[in-house]
Each structure stands twice: as C-alpha cells, then as structure tokens.
Design a protein around this motif. Structure first.
Motif: not given
Length: 295
Positions: A52-59
C-alpha cells in the motif's frame, strides 16, 4: 522521471501484495479470532501495508489510469510463487495466461493518456463514498468470487482517494476534506483486506484474478469519469485499450481455469504411496466385478 518512479513502485508493490496473498490463502480457512494470533498472518498484513505504501508513492508520481493496471502483475507474480511453494512446475496454460495478461497490460500502458495527477473535489468524494457504501453493503453477505469483487471495489476506490489525499496533504492542505479522505482510505483498505481474506477460502488464483481485475476497472472508471483522464490516440487508442483489456481478461480467465484443475491427487498420480499409521489396517482392495455367479 516521475513515470519511471511510479512504474518501479508499482512493480515492487505487486511483489509485496503477491507474497502477502500467498500467506493469506494458506490460513484462509481459519476464523478471524485465530488469525489475529498468527504471526504469519500479521506478516501478510505487513506485506499488504508495504504494498500500500509503494502504491501511494506510485499514485503521487503517476495518474490513476497508469498505476492501476499494474495491479494485474500481482496475479502474474503469485502464480509462479504458488507453484514454487507447492513444489510443482508452472503449467503451459498458466504460462499462456501470464503472457496474455502481461501483453494486455503493455497495451493498456501504451494507450494511457499523459494526464497529470488528478484530485477529487468535495462533491466527488462524498458521491463516491455513498456509491461505494451501497455496493459494499450489498456484497457484504455474499460468498465466493463476489467477495473478491467487493475487495477489488474497496481497493480501487481506496486508490482513487489515496491519490487525492496524498496530493492534498503533501501540498500542506490539512482541511476537513483531506482528513476525511485519508480516514476513508484507511477504512476502505481495511475492508478490502477483510473481503480478500474471506475470498481466499475458495483458493488463490480465482479470487485473486477477480480482485485484480475489479480493482483497475473501478479505478479506471473513476479516473475517466471524475478525474478527467483520457485515453491517448483518440479512437485508435481507445480500440487498443479495449483490445488490450480483453487480452488481459482472457489471460486471467486462463489462469483461473488452470487453478481449477484437479491437483489434490497429484502425489498419487506421481506414484507416491500414502503411509498408514502403525496398527491401522490396510484398506480393503476392491474386488473385480466378475458378473453374476454361475449356477
């Protein structure tokens, strides 16, 4: 540079989600009160949190329509990992399914527009939360793959709200809308985790396939309808995106079909013999059918 960061974060996030899914599926038959006592389950939760944290970075660095299709990679990673854990080879059907999925993902990325990072307004957030609440309430008592779809919806909406919350908070906007959006992200992510955990009682690949398809479809709809994102290339780009989505869907269908094949008796087909406990009588042999006895 921002697009490269988004793609790298998406790939790393897919790996974290895939490993977490394998652990979740392994303990899926246990009730929640027992799961809360398992260190392995909390490890899966931590992996989902990392994803989820990596997904936040991607977004933060890429548009929603670019980031969400990478969720399909979770399935592509999870299938070989599941084969390694089960000590079996990846089947030809699984390879074909993964190839179609990756090819479809590539076509979707080519057709993705160059829109910037979008932010939802107050009316969009409220309307989206109401529609999501109705959908998840309707699916709360469902079973099987409908539960996986509910998890995909929760994660897809959570991703759209995550992008809005991240952009607002990093810009120093700590108003009521930003805080409500961040709270909604936490609630939806938790619901998505719970729905997904329930869905894994039906196995790994099929629920994971449904969830990984529902997630980007929901997020793409939000991006196109509410965030003003567009498909590059006009009608040609739209055609490519639709064909690519169909190819990815076919690939996922092949993976689901491969996962539904009989594997429970794989060891017996390889000539392994079940051992019986000491003192346990051997199972009686089946007598051949000789027909009615002669008078």
């Amino acid at each position: 540079m921002g697009t490269a960061v988004a793609i790298a974060a998406c790939v790393a996030s897919a790996w974290a989600y895939a490993v977490g899914a394998l652990v979740q599926e392994h303990v899926a038959d246990r009730p929640l009160r027992l799961l809360l006592r398992l260190p392995s389950w909390w490890g899966a939760v931590a992996l989902n949190g990392l994803g989820g944290l990596l997904h936040v970075v991607a977004l933060r660095y890429g548009p929603l329509s670019l980031v969400q299709p990478f969720g399909v990679l979770t399935l592509v990673v999870a299938v070989p990992l599941a084969a390694v854990v089960a000590r079996r080879a990846v089947t030809r059907l699984e390879w074909h399914g993964m190839a179609l999925t990756v090819a479809g993902l590539g076509g979707i990325l080519v057709a993705t527009g160059s829109a910037g990072v979008g932010v939802l307004g107050a009316g969009d957030v409220i309307g989206l939360l109401l529609v999501t609440a109705i959908a998840l309430t309707a699916l709360a008592g469902a079973s099987g793959l409908w539960v996986a779809a509910a998890g995909g919806i929760a994660f897809g909406v959570s991703s759209a709200l995550t992008q809005t919350a991240t952009v607002r908070l990093t810009a120093g906007d700590f108003g009521l809308l930003s805080l409500v959006t961040a709270l909604a992200v936490a609630v939806l992510a938790t619901l998505g985790l719970m729905f997904t955990q329930r869905s894994f009682r039906a196995g790994l690949s099929a629920p994971l396939a449904v969830g990984t398809l529902t997630n980007p479809v929901v997020a793409a709809a939000i991006g196109l309808v509410l965030l003003g994102e567009e498909v590059a290339g006009g009608r040609l780009g739209l055609t490519l995106a639709l064909c690519s989505a169909a190819g990815a869907g076919l690939g996922v269908a092949l993976l689901v079909r491969a996962s539904s094949g009989p594997r429970a008796d794989l060891g017996l087909r390889r000539g392994q013999v079940l051992r019986r406990a000491p003192g346990q009588p051997a199972a009686p042999r089946a007598q051949p059918n000789r027909g009615p006895a002669a008078g």
